[in-house]
Structure formats: structure tokens, C-alpha cells
Design a protein around this motif. Structure first.
Motif, PDB file in Angstrom:
ATOM      1  N   CYS A 464      42.579  42.217  33.504  1.00 49.76           N
ATOM      2  CA  CYS A 464      44.027  42.298  33.626  1.00 49.76           C
ATOM      3  C   CYS A 464      44.620  40.913  33.413  1.00 49.76           C
ATOM      4  CB  CYS A 464      44.404  42.815  35.014  1.00 49.76           C
ATOM      5  SG  CYS A 464      46.182  42.793  35.294  1.00 49.76           S
ATOM      6  N   ASN A 466      47.216  39.817  34.693  1.00 44.96           N
ATOM      7  CA  ASN A 466      47.911  39.379  35.908  1.00 44.96           C
ATOM      8  C   ASN A 466      47.011  39.271  37.134  1.00 44.96           C
ATOM      9  OD1 ASN A 466      50.286  39.805  34.336  1.00 44.96           O
ATOM     10  ND2 ASN A 466      50.210  41.965  34.922  1.00 44.96           N
ATOM     11  N   CYS A 467      45.850  39.922  37.084  1.00 41.89           N
ATOM     12  CA  CYS A 467      45.013  39.995  38.282  1.00 41.89           C
ATOM     13  C   CYS A 467      43.576  39.642  37.915  1.00 41.89           C
ATOM     14  CB  CYS A 467      45.010  41.417  38.867  1.00 41.89           C
ATOM     15  SG  CYS A 467      46.649  42.128  39.066  1.00 41.89           S
ATOM     16  N   CYS A 482      45.294  48.552  35.029  1.00 46.43           N
ATOM     17  CA  CYS A 482      44.928  47.742  36.184  1.00 46.43           C
ATOM     18  C   CYS A 482      45.289  48.519  37.442  1.00 46.43           C
ATOM     19  CB  CYS A 482      45.682  46.413  36.162  1.00 46.43           C
ATOM     20  SG  CYS A 482      45.459  45.483  37.690  1.00 46.43           S
ATOM     21  N   ILE A 484      45.509  47.321  40.361  1.00 47.11           N
ATOM     22  CA  ILE A 484      46.229  46.497  41.328  1.00 47.11           C
ATOM     23  C   ILE A 484      47.714  46.454  40.964  1.00 47.11           C
ATOM     24  CG2 ILE A 484      46.537  44.152  42.254  1.00 47.11           C
ATOM     25  CD1 ILE A 484      43.975  45.316  43.258  1.00 47.11           C
ATOM     26  N   CYS A 485      48.024  46.029  39.748  1.00 40.39           N
ATOM     27  CA  CYS A 485      49.426  45.797  39.407  1.00 40.39           C
ATOM     28  C   CYS A 485      50.006  46.877  38.512  1.00 40.39           C
ATOM     29  CB  CYS A 485      49.599  44.437  38.744  1.00 40.39           C
ATOM     30  SG  CYS A 485      48.933  44.369  37.075  1.00 40.39           S
ATOM     31  N   HIS A 487      49.420  47.273  35.316  1.00 41.31           N
ATOM     32  CA  HIS A 487      49.469  46.867  33.908  1.00 41.31           C
ATOM     33  C   HIS A 487      48.675  47.856  33.039  1.00 41.31           C
ATOM     34  CE1 HIS A 487      49.047  44.277  30.341  1.00 41.31           C
ATOM     35  NE2 HIS A 487      47.784  44.684  30.338  1.00 41.31           N
TER      36      HIS A 487
END
Ligand code: ADP
Ligand code: ZN
Length: 787
Positions: A464, A466-467, A482, A484-485, A487
Motif C-alpha cells: 500500500c 499509504n501503509c 489495502c 487498513i486505509c 486504498h
């Protein structure tokens, strides 16, 4: 008179306002008020009344919201404790004690037009046909909603108004209570005769309730009262709920109410129905109120006010129901007390079970915690005498526990080709179930198809942006996502590295989609359904699929966490856990505890009917204690071994922990700030003068929450010079997930047995700490998750 107001905009400060003559008598401690603040009008709660203020020219309160104080004095005290103990702004704590639907100024009772029959004076007039038709309906019903009447008579409000003009009916605005369960007929249930183990448990709970009735709240010097918190340890089906019901009945007999907490996911209509059936059928309709995030805002408003007005005496709900204004309160029940969903993961980061224990203490109510797999914390508290342990060793119906087999997947991996998902043993067992027309549940706590995408040539891994985790492949939509976020990107046709471009990229790892896919190929005639967050999009999807499963329309149900809890299906005789050790490898000291709980819960889904159940636990580390103790259904064995590990490493429950997380977009700044914070912590906690200076006014919790802290006669905490001699400061270190949603995160962990005292010191430090603008600090006392 002057009112001290805590404003909803977090300022960690209270402000004084004058009470204008027209509001005299309406403003009380706990009132919600609207006040001027600069050019704005803001909402707040009155926290105290005073004769005079240190400030001149006070502005007046603009208006009072509601006819009753919304935050009762007792809940206000609890909120204050939350602010102090969990180290958050008091206004943040205060905000969380009222549901949004109650807090918002505009949410109110729904008023609707009711038509009621008036006594006929003189002779009955001759009516036109359309009015006569309306009259016939009203005459029979006596009172009816205007809208309902118009629909029944297929007419307009204007026609009905003509009857009002003739003086035959009245049309008035009345409160119409929105009852989420109005359309359900619930049959009354009677108390069941308890078996001996249940009877002993109930008798001890009642004894604690009677003791609380008798005693005056006084804490003798250093000596603890007999505990008013009881831990009810019993497997599913051992009759815990029946004990809750009879304990609540006892509370009602004492003229007191009760709060029942259940994890959000167990707050099903069936659960609610059991409580309503005992206490809320027939004339007692309003005795049980339900606080549930699935209710509409209006329903939530009405249910809450039923409690506040005392019409409902029993509040059932998830985490935040612990703040229900039940008064007087005799009993709090926390079912599935080990569930981590009781911990709120945003500020105020409170744990509803611990708040329950505190509230019980403050209001002299008995607290019953129930679980088949108690948390290490609660069981430890029994061992050291803070809580009382109650045991229900057997299922009510004497059913055997399912037979659990652990399958060594290393063997399967050596023998087979490709990724081992189904061991031959599990495949064989599924085949048998299909032949016998019995049902199977397969559990894997990971959604998606594959968990990573890699290039075998250059080593590229799809991460990802971002993560710091890999992207999961979702096959139906052909996307990488993703978890988590959120994406999302397209699946590349070849390795995206410009110098590589290898078309033979490879997916690896297994999610529920792949299990479904491969299972479909292995058993083409089986009816297979998958249950995870990807397919359960709508509110009622969950109940619908479970309904189909219950009616036997599905042979094999594959699912994540979602299917682990509380489901009861008599025809399920096989449960397969695809990767039992997945949760073991998480960087969290609770990894083994979570695995043990999860395996025990999932295994508990098998064999709830006539036929004995069988569970296959597939694992790459089959001899891990968490797996072996779960195999033998041995909670005590697991506890004894796990507590040694916790004690050695000084992890909870042998001490208490606080997790300080700093996050920001610039990694260097975050790291630097974390180091700065650590130096401040070291300075302040070493200076005993400073720590003695911050002793709170609300420390009657010390006996409950801190060990080794002395209580004086009034229950106040005596500052001790060496209160922090056991403090361990570790870190700063990168969080297990260093980057999430584009923020870098560093953590400091603090461990001490005197957490209430440490919280006060922390508040002090946090208040004075100067951080760069783009670095944020989160304080998590008693963290449930180290991620
Ligand atoms: P738990 O909450 O521990 O899962 P329950 O209270 O739901 O257990 O009990 C399981 C089932 O057994 C329920 O259907 C309940 O009505 C029934 N039951 C509970 N206690 C008794 C008892 N003493 N005798 C007969 N049936 C009981
Ligand atoms: Zn991400």
C-alpha cells in the motif's frame, strides 16, 4: 447563581455563566445548556453550581435543552473519573456518556396527530357518506393516528377535520413513542429451576446484592470490603443467561434496575428477546430498553428517555450502554467480558468492563462478568481476591464438548503440491458431512483472495502506498485493496518495475475468497456461502444468511470473525479452522490469549445438537500451548501457563500498561518528538514532589485499580514517595504497523501497578508537552491493541 459549564468543544477547561431570571429553577448540575462562546453558540453540560465566580461580567446561559437534566449526578461523576483515568479532556468524556440522538439539540420526541372520539352531546348528526365511513372506523378504535386513519378510510386529513368541526372528535399532537420492537410478539417466559451449580452462583450474586443493600459505604483503613464484582466462568450453554435473568429479577425486587452489556455483534433480536420475554411482555412493555447502533436516531432517543424517566428499568446494549441513566442501579452484567470490542478505540479510550466495575463501586451495585474464556485480567483479579469466581463447569443439557483434532499442516505442505488449504483429514470430514446432510462451518479470519502479489524475478511486492502492509487481491472485482486505509488499485498485467516487466507475477497467501473458490472445485454439488465484510454489505445481510443456514439451505458456511460468536446451529457437526496459528504471530503480548479465545469460541459452534461435534484445527505450530489447551478445553491450564509469561515480562495483568502513540507525516519529526516525550516522562516520574502534587479528588478508585496504594479513612489516596518505583518505560519504537493511512507512528509503553496515579502524572505531562504542529499524541490507558 452561577453555573460552571463544560463545553463540547474540547478545551480541557470549564467556564462560568450566569443564570438569567427566566431560566431560574431550570438549570441544575447535569443540565444540557446552550451558551455564548465568542461569537458562537455552543452546547455544554453544567458540572457545578456556585455562589460566585472569579470572573466579572459573566454572560448568561441562552437556553436549557430538555425538561430533565440529561447527565445525572452519578453519570457525571463517572464521566469525571473516565476523564482522569483515561487521561482525556473532561468534555470528551462527558460527550461520550450521552448518545448522539440525545445530545443533539434537534432530536426530540416525535409528536404526531392523534384523533380521539369525544362524547356525543345531543343527537348524533346525519353525516355525509365519506365522513360516516371515517366515523365508523374511529368509533371502533376510539383513538388512532391521523395518518393511519386517513389511510384506512382512504380519505384526506381535510375530511377528518370536518368531524373535528362538528365536535365529534379531537385532533391533538401527542408523543408517539418509536418502539423498535413494536411489531414483535414476544411470549412471556418463566424462571427455570436452576441446577445445583447455577443455584450456588445465583445465591452468591444475591448475597452480594443483599450485602450492598445493607451496608453503608464506608471503607475501613486499608481493608477491602467483600468484593461486589463476580466473574461467572462457564462454557456456552452452561446457563449463564438464565442466572443473569434471575439476578435481574432480584434487583427489581429490591426496587433497583440493571444494565446488561453484550458485545455489539451478539446484540441480536434473539438476545434481546430473551430479556424482553422475561421482563417486558404484557403490561410491563417498557421495562426493557435497548440501546443499539442499528436503531434509528429517533428510536434511540426514545429508548434512552424511557430509561431516564424511569419507565424502563433494564437497559441492554453494547459498550456505551454502561452510561445508561438507570437509577437506582442494583446490578450490572457484562456478558462475554473478554471481548475486545468493549474497549473504545478512540478518545475516550475506555474499557466498558472496567467502567462497569468502577460504576458498580461508585453506585454500590453488584457487577457480574460472564465468559467461557475470561480475560487474563478478570481471572487474575479473582486470584488476588478483588473479584469473586463463580464456576459453571458443565453444559445444562450435559452435552459433551466437541472433539478437537489438531492437524499438522507442515505434513500436508510436505506431501501436497501448491498451498495447503485443506488437509486430507478435513477434506474427508467435509465429504462425510455432505453425505450425512449435516452442516459445516469453516473459519478463516482473512478476507480477500490472496494476501500478496509478488514478482518472483525481481522481488517486487505490491504494498500500500499509504501503509506498511501488502495489498490484498480481491478476485471478483479484479482489484488490489489495502485493508487498513481502503486504498484500491487495478491488478497490474505484469511486474510494474520498469526494468523488470515480468508477466509471470505471483499471488500468494489465502483469504476467504480463495477458500470458497477451491472448496467449490472440490465439492461442486455442495451449497457454499461466504460471510465476511466483503459480502455482508447491508444491515440485514447477516441475519438473512444465518436464517438460510439455520433452515438448512446452506451446506458449508465460510466466514471470518463474524461467524465466531454466539451462533447456535444444532445441525452443525463439523467446524474447520483453516489456519489456527494466524493470530499467534501478531506482535502483541495478547496474541496467545486471543488465539485461545478464538479457537475455543469457534470450536464451540460444533455439536450444539444431538450429534457430537468434531473440530479440525489446522496449524503450522500444532504444539503451541494456546492450541493445545484449546484442544483440551482447558481454560485454567492455559491461564496458569500464560500468567507466568505475563509476570516474567511484567505485562498486564501482572501490571498495567499505557501506550503513548505519536503520529505524523514526517517520520523524523515523529521519532524526535517521541524521544523528547520519553525524556519528559523520565524527569517527571522521578521527581516525587511533582507526582505528589497531582493527587486527584476522585481517587476512591485507587483500591480497585492500583495495587500497593494505600487508602486512608475517607477512601482517598495517600501519596507515597515511591509510588512509581515499579515504573517501566519502554521505547520509543516504531509501532508494529509503522505507517498507517500515511502517518508514521512511534510508541512508548509504560507499565506500572499504580495506573490511576500514573494517569494523573501523564495528564500533567500531556498538558504541558510542546509538540510540532503536525505531530499528534494519543494516550491509551490499558490498551487492548498494540497495533
Ligand atoms: P449460556 O448463557 O451460558 O450460554 P443459557 O442460559 O443460554 O446458557 O442456557 C442454555 C439453554 O439452557 C437455554 O435454552 C436455557 O433456557 C436452558 N437452561 C438454562 N438453565 C437451565 C436449567 N437449569 N434447566 C434447564 N434448562 C436450562
Ligand atoms: Zn493502506
Amino acid at each position: 447563581m452561577i453555573a460552571r459549564v463544560s463545553l463540547e468543544i474540547a478545551l480541557r477547561k470549564e467556564f462560568d455563566y450566569s443564570i438569567p431570571p427566566e431560566l431560574e429553577g431550570q438549570v441544575d448540575v447535569g443540565s444540557r445548556v446552550q451558551v455564548p462562546f465568542g461569537a458562537r453558540k455552543v452546547l455544554g453540560v453544567v458540572t457545578a453550581a456556585a455562589e460566585e465566580s472569579g470572573h466579572a461580567n459573566l454572560k448568561p446561559i441562552i437556553k436549557v435543552i430538555g425538561t430533565q437534566t440529561l447527565v445525572t449526578a452519578k453519570v457525571l461523576k463517572l464521566a469525571r473519573w473516565i476523564g482522569e483515568y483515561y487521561c482525556c479532556a473532561p468534555e470528551t468524556a462527558l460527550r461520550s456518556v450521552l448518545p448522539e440522538a440525545v445530545r443533539k439539540e434537534d432530536a426530540g420526541w416525535r409528536e404526531r396527530l392523534f384523533v380521539r372520539v369525544l362524547p356525543v352531546i345531543g343527537g348524533f348528526p346525519k353525516l355525509p357518506k365519506s365522513q360516516q365511513r371515517v366515523w365508523n372506523i374511529i368509533e371502533e378504535r376510539r383513538g388512532i393516528l391521523l395518518a393511519e386513519l386517513a389511510a384506512l378510510a382512504s380519505t384526506t386529513a381535510a375530511t377528518i377535520r370536518k368531524l373535528e368541526d362538528r365536535g365529534l372528535v379531537s385532533i391533538t399532537n401527542e408523543i408517539s413513542v418509536r418502539d423498535p420492537y413494536a411489531n414483535e410478539t414476544i411470549l412471556a417466559s418463566q424462571p427455570i429451576v436452576l441446577n445445583p451449580a447455577q443455584a450456588v452462583a445465583l445465591q452468591k450474586i444475591k448475597a452480594a446484592m443483599n450485602r450492598n443493600e445493607d451496608r453503608e459505604l464506608k471503607i475501613e483503613d486499608g481493608k477491602r470490603e467483600p468484593s461486589s464484582t463476580l466473574l461467572l466462568h462457564g462454557v456456552t450453554g452452561s446457563g449463564k443467561t438464565e442466572i443473569y435473568l434471575q439476578a435481574i429479577a432480584h434487583s427489581l425486587e429490591q426496587g433497583k434496575g440493571a444494565i446488561v452489556l453484550v458485545p455489539e455483534i451478539s446484540l441480536t433480536p434473539q438476545t434481546v428477546e430473551r430479556f424482553k420475554a422475561r421482563f417486558s411482555s404484557g403490561k410491563l412493555q417498557t421495562l426493557v430498553a435497548v440501546l443499539h447502533s442499528h436503531l434509528s436516531a429517533g428510536e434511540r432517543h426514545d429508548e434512552w428517555h424511557k430509561i431516564r424517566q424511569g419507565r424502563a428499568r433494564i437497559a441492554i446494549g453494547a459498550r456505551s450502554a454502561i452510561f445508561a441513566p438507570v437509577e437506582p442501579l442494583g446490578l450490572i452484567i457484562v456478558d462475554e467480558e473478554h471481548e475486545s470490542t468493549y474497549k473504545q478505540e478512540e478518545s475516550p479510550r475506555y474499557h466498558a468492563r472496567d467502567v462497569a466495575v468502577m460504576r458498580g463501586q461508585m453506585e454500590n451495585a453488584v457487577v457480574v462478568l460472564g465468559s467461557a474464556t475470561p480475560s487474563m485480567e478478570s481471572f487474575y483479579n479473582c486470584k488476588i481476591g478483588k473479584f469473586t469466581l463463580l464456576d459453571l463447569p458443565e453444559r445444562v443439557d450435559n452435552q459433551k464438548m466437541p472433539h478437537v483434532r489438531v492437524v499438522d499442516m507442515r505434513q500436508t505442505a510436505r506431501d501436497g503440491k501448491g498451498p495447503p488449504i485443506f488437509s486430507p483429514q478435513l477434506k474427508e470430514a467435509i465429504t462425510q458431512r455432505l453425505e450425512r446432510k449435516e452442516q459445516t462451518i469453516l473459519f478463516l479470519n482473512r478476507r480477500g483472495y490472496s494476501t500478496s502479489l509478488q514478482c518472483p524475478k525481481c522481488g517486487y511486492l505490491a504494498n500500500c502506498p499509504n501503509c506498511s502492509i501488502t495489498l490484498t487481491y480481491h478476485r471478483p472485482e479484479q482489484k488490489l485493496a489495502c485493508h487498513i486505509c481502503g486504498h484500491v488499485e487495478k491488478v497490474p498485467p505484469a511486474c510494474p518495475e520498469p526494468k523488470c516487466k515480468n508477466p509471470a507475477i505471483r499471488f500468494a497467501g489465502t483469504g476467504t475468497q480463495k477458500v470458497e473458490d477451491i472448496l467449490g472445485k472440490l465439492f461442486p454439488h455442495a451449497r457454499i456461502r461466504r460471510m465476511d465484510a466483503d459480502v455482508m454489505k447491508r444491515k440485514d445481510d447477516y441475519q438473512r444468511v444465518l436464517g438460510e443456514f439455520r433452515r438448512g439451505k446452506i451446506d458449508i458456511l465460510i466466514g471470518t470473525q463474524m461467524i465466531a460468536k454466539g451462533l447456535h446451529f444444532p445441525n452443525v457437526t463439523l467446524v474447520g479452522i483453516i489456519y489456527a496459528d494466524m493470530a499467534l504471530h501478531q506482535p502483541d503480548f495478547r496474541a496467545a490469549e486471543r488465539t485461545f479465545q478464538l479457537l475455543t469460541q469457534v470450536a464451540g459452534r460444533a455439536g450444539r445438537g444431538e450429534v457430537e461435534g468434531e473440530v479440525f484445527v489446522q496449524a503450522f505450530t500444532p504444539f503451541h500451548p494456546a492450541i493445545q489447551f484449546a484442544r483440551r478445553h482447558d481454560f485454567i491450564g492455559f491461564y496458569e501457563q500464560e500468567i507466568e509469561f505475563r509476570k516474567q515480562l511484567k505485562y498486564p495483568p501482572s501490571s498495567r500498561a499505557a501506550l503513548l502513540t505519536l503520529k505524523g507525516r514526517n517520520e523524523d519529526k515523529v521519532k524526535f518528538s517521541a524521544e523528547h516525550l520519553k525524556r519528559e516522562l523520565e524527569k517527571l516520574t522521578k521527581s516525587t514532589a511533582a507526582s505528589a502534587a497531582v493527587v486527584s479528588t476522585l481517587v476512591d478508585d485507587a483500591g480497585l485499580f492500583d495495587e500497593g496504594v494505600k487508602l486512608n479513612t475517607r477512601g482517598a489516596c495517600v501519596p507515597q514517595a515511591n509510588a512509581f518505583r515499579d515504573l517501566i518505560i519502554s521505547g520509543p519504537s516504531p509501532a508494529p504497523l509503522l505507517r498507517a493511512e500515511n502517518f508514521y507512528r512511534y510508541q512508548i509503553m509504560l507499565r506500572t501497578r499504580a495506573m490511576s496515579r500514573l494517569s494523573q502524572v501523564l495528564a500533567h505531562i500531556v498538558g504541558k508537552l510542546v509538540l510540532p504542529d503536525d505531530v499528534m499524541l494519543a494516550v491509551d490507558i490499558d490498551p487492548a491493541n498494540l497495533g
